[in-house]
Design a protein around this motif. Structure first.
Motif, PDB file in Angstrom:
ATOM      1  N   HIS A 218       0.740  -1.135  -0.060  1.00  0.00           N
ATOM      2  CA  HIS A 218       0.032  -0.024   0.075  1.00  0.00           C
ATOM      3  C   HIS A 218       0.981   1.187  -0.023  1.00  0.00           C
ATOM      4  O   HIS A 218       0.236   2.298   0.266  1.00  0.00           O
ATOM      5  CB  HIS A 218      -1.068  -0.114   1.268  1.00  0.00           C
ATOM      6  N   THR A 219       2.124   1.077  -0.372  1.00  0.00           N
ATOM      7  CA  THR A 219       2.803   2.338  -0.563  1.00  0.00           C
ATOM      8  C   THR A 219       3.523   2.158  -2.024  1.00  0.00           C
ATOM      9  O   THR A 219       3.594   1.084  -2.382  1.00  0.00           O
ATOM     10  CB  THR A 219       4.068   2.325   0.503  1.00  0.00           C
TER      11      THR A 219
ATOM     12  N   CYS B 204      -6.075   3.624  -3.031  1.00  0.00           N
ATOM     13  CA  CYS B 204      -5.313   4.215  -2.079  1.00  0.00           C
ATOM     14  C   CYS B 204      -6.357   4.708  -0.932  1.00  0.00           C
ATOM     15  O   CYS B 204      -7.360   5.060  -1.120  1.00  0.00           O
ATOM     16  CB  CYS B 204      -4.587   5.396  -2.282  1.00  0.00           C
TER      17      CYS B 204
ATOM     18  N   ARG C 231      -0.134   8.849  -3.940  1.00  0.00           N
ATOM     19  CA  ARG C 231      -0.957   8.299  -4.627  1.00  0.00           C
ATOM     20  C   ARG C 231      -0.841   8.228  -6.132  1.00  0.00           C
ATOM     21  O   ARG C 231      -0.665   7.375  -6.853  1.00  0.00           O
ATOM     22  CB  ARG C 231      -2.466   9.046  -4.828  1.00  0.00           C
TER      23      ARG C 231
ATOM     24  N   ILE D 115      -4.694   9.116  -8.030  1.00  0.00           N
ATOM     25  CA  ILE D 115      -3.926   8.259  -8.637  1.00  0.00           C
ATOM     26  C   ILE D 115      -3.722   8.409 -10.286  1.00  0.00           C
ATOM     27  O   ILE D 115      -2.661   8.049 -10.848  1.00  0.00           O
ATOM     28  CB  ILE D 115      -4.538   6.666  -8.338  1.00  0.00           C
TER      29      ILE D 115
ATOM     30  N   GLY E  24      -3.159  -3.794  -1.425  1.00  0.00           N
ATOM     31  CA  GLY E  24      -3.694  -2.975  -0.604  1.00  0.00           C
ATOM     32  C   GLY E  24      -4.209  -3.202   0.663  1.00  0.00           C
ATOM     33  O   GLY E  24      -4.304  -2.538   1.562  1.00  0.00           O
TER      34      GLY E  24
END
Length: 479
Positions: free
Chosen positions: A337-338, A364, A373, A406, A447
């Protein structure tokens, strides 16, 4: 003259400002949540710079609290709205030490043979903790772990805290409640916890640092402050201990100011043979071999050096490269999630499946660092043949606005938006089903990982990527 121990400690603690309670009552317990308080409670309320004003904090946390005494780390505008209650204010820098004194009285730290170990880093903390847990359990160590997946004893879940690193009082309570049941404690140490002093007084025997990349800038404001927060783990390592690290960049930054307070031991990714990778496919990923190297090095500090096949005891970590293989279709659920985590994961997938197409689904979280994002969008575009953007934990933000951020990092083709996550997972399966059966494809669902909820508008609704994978496998009669 005060008679109960908590009142005595309150009376002898140096505060920057104090207001005694109008009608003192015997103090019975310490709490960090107002809704857990009773008439004899001391509520320790840490005021953070999170953009909320004191009036909102009063309405949300303090107005209905039944505590007798409030301890804070700074003056609040709402003290007059709490008539009759005792109020004590520490200097901000004294907060962890002050809370620690009360924890020492109420929840003294147990003496344990193996001591405490901490793992920090942007990514890989949970995996490293669980690898270390598996190894130590195989060598008859009783292990308590505290981290993103909750509190576990010898691999069995005990509680969910909702934190990577629980608040100081909660952590000390957990360690106290389960005393006598463990020989070693392995802790995920987040940057928030290190910055807020949640691990104050925990003497780490040794520690590990996985890596460092952009994350949590909504809290830390800039990358330098984020790194400085993580570097505070060095101050928790007791004399004779070391920090093990698999990132040359991190080591270089830690050495820039001069000699660190404890030795730093560099590690390379574990060099594993085909037998290990065949038995544990997740070890095909370079970052998991780095996590394994950290876990093995920390295990050696307890068990002594030697040639041991630690990898045999590793287990798949919930939401970390969980795979389902159906013919030429490989479905992967992962917590990435990064930007760095997504980049690393997709690079590893391309390496492990060189002939496969890659279809990536991710989103995100809301109310978090907006700057990452477009970076995540760019990472997905670099390594995927097609991208599906969807919702993650929008919290108080509009999911479509998050997706819009994003999209600024993605090219105009090879992508689509499906806002609702269950429909997005179904769309991923439909796209895979449209491809010829002899064509290899990887579907990455990133995520959420271990999370079993979607957080939106203050409400957490049950949701599981794993459940959606199983549902769609049955829908398409792939199982």
């Amino acid at each position: 003259m005060p008679s109960d121990p908590l009142t005595k400690l309150l009376a002898t603690t140096a505060f920057a400002w104090r207001r005694e309670p109008v009608s003192p009552v015997p103090l019975t317990d310490i709490q960090w949540r107002a809704d857990a308080c009773g008439p004899g409670s001391i509520l320790f309320f840490q005021r953070l710079d999170d953009g909320r004003d004191d009036a909102e904090l009063y309405r949300r946390y303090l107005a209905d609290g039944s505590f007798s005494v409030l301890v804070t780390n700074r003056m609040l505008d709402c003290f007059e709205a709490l008539p009759g209650k005792g109020i004590f204010v520490t200097r901000p820098a004294d907060w962890p030490r002050t809370v620690g004194r009360f924890c020492d009285l109420r929840y003294p730290l147990p003496e344990i043979a193996g001591g405490f170990m901490g793992i920090t880093g942007t990514n890989g903390k949970t995996t490293t903790v669980k690898y270390l847990e598996s190894i130590l359990r195989a060598y008859e160590q009783r292990v308590l772990t505290v981290g993103t997946l909750g509190v576990s004893l010898n691999g069995e879940p005990l509680a969910r805290t909702g934190f990577t690193s629980p608040p100081q009082i909660e952590l000390r309570r957990l360690l106290h409640v389960h005393r006598g049941r463990y020989d070693v404690v392995v802790l995920e140490t987040s940057s928030h916890a290190l910055d807020q002093g949640r691990l104050h007084g925990i003497p780490l025997r040794n520690a590990g640092w996985t890596n460092f990349s952009q994350d949590h800038l909504d809290y830390h404001r800039d990358e330098a402050a984020y790194f400085a927060a993580k570097a505070r783990i060095l101050d928790l390592i007791r004399d004779g201990g070391r920090l093990f690290c698999t990132s040359p960049e991190v080591i270089s930054r830690l050495l820039e100011p001069g000699t660190p307070p404890v030795p730093i031991q560099p590690l390379n990714a574990a060099n594993l043979g085909p037998e290990a990778v065949a038995a544990k496919p997740f070890l095909a990923l370079m970052h998991n071999r780095e996590n394994y190297a950290l876990a093995a090095a920390l295990a050696d500090t307890l068990l002594g050096p030697g040639e041991r096949p630690y990898w045999r005891y590793l287990e798949v970590v919930d939401g970390r490269f969980e795979c389902r293989v159906i013919g030429n279709r490989t479905l992967i659920v992962d917590f990435a999630h990064t930007p760095a985590a997504l980049e690393t994961l997709l690079t590893a997938i391309r390496h492990a499946f060189p002939d496969a197409g890659v279809l990536t689904l991710f989103g995100c979280g809301g109310d978090r660092d907006r700057g990452k994002r477009p970076l995540m969008g760019a990472a997905a575009a670099r390594h995927s043949d097609y991208v599906i953007l969807t919702s993650d934990n929008p919290r108080s933000e509009d999911p479509e606005r998050i997706i819009g951020d994003i999209l600024t990092g993605l090219p105009g083709t090879g992508r689509e938006v499906v806002v609702e996550r269950p429909q997005a997972v179904a769309r991923l399966f439909d796209l895979l089903a449209e491809r010829p059966a002899d064509e290899p494809w990887v579907g990455l669902i990133a995520g959420k990982g271990h999370e079993r909820y979607i957080d939106r508008d203050g409400c957490k609704t049950y949701y599981s990527d794993q459940d959606e994978v199983e549902r769609n496998l049955r829908r398409l009669a792939w199982v």
